[in-house]
Design a protein around this motif. Structure first.
Motif, PDB file in Angstrom:
ATOM      1  N   GLU A  74      -5.480   4.634  -7.826  1.00 35.53           N
ATOM      2  CA  GLU A  74      -4.338   4.944  -6.965  1.00 35.53           C
ATOM      3  C   GLU A  74      -3.167   4.034  -7.296  1.00 35.53           C
ATOM      4  O   GLU A  74      -3.330   2.822  -7.365  1.00 35.53           O
ATOM      5  CB  GLU A  74      -4.709   4.790  -5.482  1.00 35.53           C
ATOM      6  N   PHE A  75      -1.998   4.646  -7.483  1.00 35.55           N
ATOM      7  CA  PHE A  75      -0.775   3.878  -7.740  1.00 35.55           C
ATOM      8  C   PHE A  75      -0.192   3.383  -6.419  1.00 35.55           C
ATOM      9  O   PHE A  75      -0.015   4.174  -5.491  1.00 35.55           O
ATOM     10  CB  PHE A  75       0.302   4.765  -8.373  1.00 35.55           C
ATOM     11  N   HIS A  76       0.154   2.127  -6.370  1.00 38.28           N
ATOM     12  CA  HIS A  76       0.946   1.598  -5.269  1.00 38.28           C
ATOM     13  C   HIS A  76       2.308   1.170  -5.810  1.00 38.28           C
ATOM     14  O   HIS A  76       2.390   0.643  -6.916  1.00 38.28           O
ATOM     15  CB  HIS A  76       0.256   0.390  -4.611  1.00 38.28           C
ATOM     16  N   GLY A  84       0.778  -1.234   0.000  1.00 36.26           N
ATOM     17  CA  GLY A  84       0.000   0.000   0.000  1.00 36.26           C
ATOM     18  C   GLY A  84       0.808   1.281   0.000  1.00 36.26           C
ATOM     19  O   GLY A  84       0.223   2.362   0.091  1.00 36.26           O
ATOM     20  N   VAL A  85       2.132   1.198  -0.138  1.00 38.60           N
ATOM     21  CA  VAL A  85       2.950   2.409  -0.212  1.00 38.60           C
ATOM     22  C   VAL A  85       2.660   3.127  -1.533  1.00 38.60           C
ATOM     23  O   VAL A  85       2.549   2.492  -2.575  1.00 38.60           O
ATOM     24  CB  VAL A  85       4.451   2.045  -0.109  1.00 38.60           C
ATOM     25  N   THR A  86       2.517   4.450  -1.479  1.00 37.27           N
ATOM     26  CA  THR A  86       2.234   5.193  -2.708  1.00 37.27           C
ATOM     27  C   THR A  86       3.496   5.890  -3.215  1.00 37.27           C
ATOM     28  O   THR A  86       4.520   5.919  -2.527  1.00 37.27           O
ATOM     29  CB  THR A  86       1.139   6.261  -2.492  1.00 37.27           C
ATOM     30  N   VAL A  87       3.389   6.501  -4.393  1.00 33.91           N
ATOM     31  CA  VAL A  87       4.545   7.193  -4.981  1.00 33.91           C
ATOM     32  C   VAL A  87       4.894   8.466  -4.203  1.00 33.91           C
ATOM     33  O   VAL A  87       5.921   9.083  -4.475  1.00 33.91           O
ATOM     34  CB  VAL A  87       4.307   7.536  -6.470  1.00 33.91           C
ATOM     35  N   ASP A 141       7.836  -1.063  -9.858  1.00 37.21           N
ATOM     36  CA  ASP A 141       6.787  -2.030 -10.140  1.00 37.21           C
ATOM     37  C   ASP A 141       5.503  -1.470  -9.534  1.00 37.21           C
ATOM     38  O   ASP A 141       5.406  -1.290  -8.324  1.00 37.21           O
ATOM     39  CB  ASP A 141       7.116  -3.394  -9.522  1.00 37.21           C
ATOM     40  N   ILE A 142       4.530  -1.165 -10.412  1.00 35.30           N
ATOM     41  CA  ILE A 142       3.310  -0.477 -10.001  1.00 35.30           C
ATOM     42  C   ILE A 142       2.142  -1.450  -9.916  1.00 35.30           C
ATOM     43  O   ILE A 142       1.959  -2.325 -10.768  1.00 35.30           O
ATOM     44  CB  ILE A 142       2.969   0.646 -11.019  1.00 35.30           C
TER      45      ILE A 142
END
Ligand SMILES: [Zn+2]
Length: 195
Positions: A91-93, A56-59, A140-141
């Protein structure tokens, strides 16, 4: 029971209630503190300095080494793209970003065990010497809808899928802006950088 005794009982009861509330507030505060990401330098060995990331970490979470050690131009492009994607509810993770050479080596050894040979593992995991993750130039998204959005719209931000077999792996290709992403390699073994 006379009135004084009654008042005393009420006072004791309310004091006990106040104490109980204080304990609850204290516990909530402790829980809240524990959920705050660790600042650098990293003291959490589990998700720490080697680039391993929790789910769940985002950019935008550059307090994690896996995000904070990425190339600044790559992370800038990712944030622009993430803002655009968010307008469409996506949402990007960051499932993986920068990795230490030691962590890359560990992933490679795990891949060799899983796929049965160095040659088979090389289709998925690069060496510490050749990996674009180790140099801070790859992410890696996830989840799949975010990777699909980026595959479709990433060129406008200079973000390109590089390998046909890795729809989640993106790198910065500034020349793609206003044009399109370069032709993909079937897998990393076809990439001249991996030779
Ligand atoms: Zn990758």
């Amino acid at each position: 029971m006379n009135r004084t005794a009654t008042r005393g009982t009420v006072r004791t009861a309310s004091r006990a209630a106040a104490l109980g509330l204080a304990v609850v507030v204290g516990l909530v505060a402790i829980q809240a503190c524990r959920s705050v990401p660790l600042p650098a330098p990293y003291s959490d060995a589990e998700h720490g300095a080697d680039g391993d990331l929790p789910v769940g970490v985002t950019v935008f979470d550059d307090e994690y080494a896996g995000v904070g050690n990425l190339d600044p131009e790559l992370i800038g492009a990712l944030r622009d793209a993430a803002d655009a994607a968010a307008e469409q509810g996506i949402e990007f993770h960051v499932n993986s970003g920068w990795r230490s050479p030691e962590y890359q080596d560990q992933l490679l050894r795990e891949a060799v065990a899983e796929y049965g040979s160095n040659a088979a593992a090389a289709r998925w995991v690069a060496t510490p010497e050749t990996s674009a993750h180790v140099s801070g130039d790859a992410v890696d998204i996830g989840p799949a809808d975010a990777a699909a959005w980026l595959a479709r719209h990433g060129a406008g931000h200079g973000l390109c899928q590089i390998y046909t077999n890795e729809p989640w792996h993106f790198e910065l290709r500034p020349d793609a802006v206003g044009y399109r992403c370069p032709h993909m390699y079937a897998d990393p073994t076809r990439d001249p950088r991996m030779q």
